[in-house]
Design an enzyme around this catalytic site. Sequence first.
Site, PDB file in Angstrom:
ATOM      1  N   HIS A 152       0.836  -1.205   0.000  1.00 23.42           N
ATOM      2  CA  HIS A 152       0.000   0.000   0.000  1.00 23.42           C
ATOM      3  C   HIS A 152       0.872   1.257   0.000  1.00 23.42           C
ATOM      4  O   HIS A 152       0.666   2.175  -0.790  1.00 23.42           O
ATOM      5  CB  HIS A 152      -0.918  -0.012   1.237  1.00 23.42           C
ATOM      6  CG  HIS A 152      -1.748   1.220   1.388  1.00 23.42           C
ATOM      7  ND1 HIS A 152      -3.079   1.268   1.018  1.00 23.42           N
ATOM      8  CD2 HIS A 152      -1.443   2.451   1.852  1.00 23.42           C
ATOM      9  CE1 HIS A 152      -3.542   2.490   1.263  1.00 23.42           C
ATOM     10  NE2 HIS A 152      -2.570   3.226   1.767  1.00 23.42           N
ATOM     11  N   GLU A 153       1.861   1.284   0.880  1.00 25.78           N
ATOM     12  CA  GLU A 153       2.712   2.465   0.985  1.00 25.78           C
ATOM     13  C   GLU A 153       3.575   2.651  -0.261  1.00 25.78           C
ATOM     14  O   GLU A 153       3.731   3.766  -0.753  1.00 25.78           O
ATOM     15  CB  GLU A 153       3.579   2.376   2.245  1.00 25.78           C
ATOM     16  CG  GLU A 153       2.778   2.432   3.547  1.00 25.78           C
ATOM     17  CD  GLU A 153       1.922   3.684   3.653  1.00 25.78           C
ATOM     18  OE1 GLU A 153       2.361   4.748   3.172  1.00 25.78           O
ATOM     19  OE2 GLU A 153       0.805   3.608   4.186  1.00 25.78           O
ATOM     20  N   HIS A 156       1.538   4.213  -3.039  1.00 25.98           N
ATOM     21  CA  HIS A 156       1.445   5.680  -2.978  1.00 25.98           C
ATOM     22  C   HIS A 156       2.679   6.304  -3.638  1.00 25.98           C
ATOM     23  O   HIS A 156       2.571   7.276  -4.377  1.00 25.98           O
ATOM     24  CB  HIS A 156       1.425   6.150  -1.520  1.00 25.98           C
ATOM     25  CG  HIS A 156       0.071   6.117  -0.857  1.00 25.98           C
ATOM     26  ND1 HIS A 156      -1.048   6.738  -1.370  1.00 25.98           N
ATOM     27  CD2 HIS A 156      -0.319   5.575   0.325  1.00 25.98           C
ATOM     28  CE1 HIS A 156      -2.072   6.565  -0.523  1.00 25.98           C
ATOM     29  NE2 HIS A 156      -1.666   5.851   0.505  1.00 25.98           N
ATOM     30  N   GLU A 214      -6.292   6.761  -1.754  1.00 23.71           N
ATOM     31  CA  GLU A 214      -6.257   5.647  -0.805  1.00 23.71           C
ATOM     32  C   GLU A 214      -6.770   4.358  -1.459  1.00 23.71           C
ATOM     33  O   GLU A 214      -6.181   3.293  -1.296  1.00 23.71           O
ATOM     34  CB  GLU A 214      -7.088   5.973   0.444  1.00 23.71           C
ATOM     35  CG  GLU A 214      -6.370   6.900   1.416  1.00 23.71           C
ATOM     36  CD  GLU A 214      -5.035   6.331   1.866  1.00 23.71           C
ATOM     37  OE1 GLU A 214      -4.934   5.114   2.071  1.00 23.71           O
ATOM     38  OE2 GLU A 214      -4.079   7.096   1.986  1.00 23.71           O
TER      39      GLU A 214
HETATM   40 ZN   LIG Z   1      -2.535   5.216   2.174  1.00 24.53          ZN
END
Ligand SMILES: [Zn+2]
Length: 280
Positions: A152-153, A156, A214
Amino acid sequence: MLKRETLKLLPQPRRWLVCALLPLALHTLPALAREGVEVGKNSAFSKLVPADEVENSAGQQYSQLLAQARAKHALAPPEHPQLQRLRAIARKIIPHALSWNPRARDWQWEVNLIGSSQINAFCMPGGKIAFYSGILDKLQLSDDEVAMVMGHEVAHALREHARERMGKSAVTHGAARIGGVLAAGIFGIDPRLTDTLARGGANLLTLEFSREDESEADLVGMELAARAGFDPRAGVTLWQKMSAANKGGPPQWLSTHPSGKTRIADIEKNLPKVLPLYRQ
Ligand SMILES: [Zn+2]
């Protein structure tokens, strides 16, 4: 293990990340749909800020954060078993990250573990990853769950969400150029970091990405983890653990990552897109 008594709360760096698209050479047959998740183009806002400027600024601030953690004996040494575990997981994920952003090939990827009770993790633009020991210890994360957080990170970062934020800020503030101070503000590292620490390590404001960013990071992160051989169903258990931890006061990560049934439902809905990648 990091010694408990040496663990000090560090200010939370704002969470951010990056990306540039061009799903490069994923398929040689243009008629075939790309296997895996689909996301749109990068926001036009990201083009307003040079990527190398964002990455350089991130690199400097990451170094600063590490130096401060080291001074407080809160930076895990290379032989720390949890750090070795994180780096092993990153080594599996990173090769699958490159197709999402051509710049990622040249990033000096780094993974570090910081002794802190905070439930938090981030990947700065340029591939600078850090986990706080609190997220591993308090949530007792499995490797699959760690991979979901890391994916997830990293997503981004690959999708350049921080650069997009900076571009939007530049427009809002009418700034012709992004200077270091603005970059620091966006990245959530207080330029007066030393003062902040001296005042007792007050938490810095956290960077919130848009709900769309997100969702995109959830999707891309699941795909990265699945391709790296981690079970994407861990996304569900991860968020269940986050929600449970939330009852004792919201974890840092949750302040920028609203949990709840919608998020878990979205992850479940997208599982069929990535489970085949995992099973392969
Ligand atoms: Zn996030």
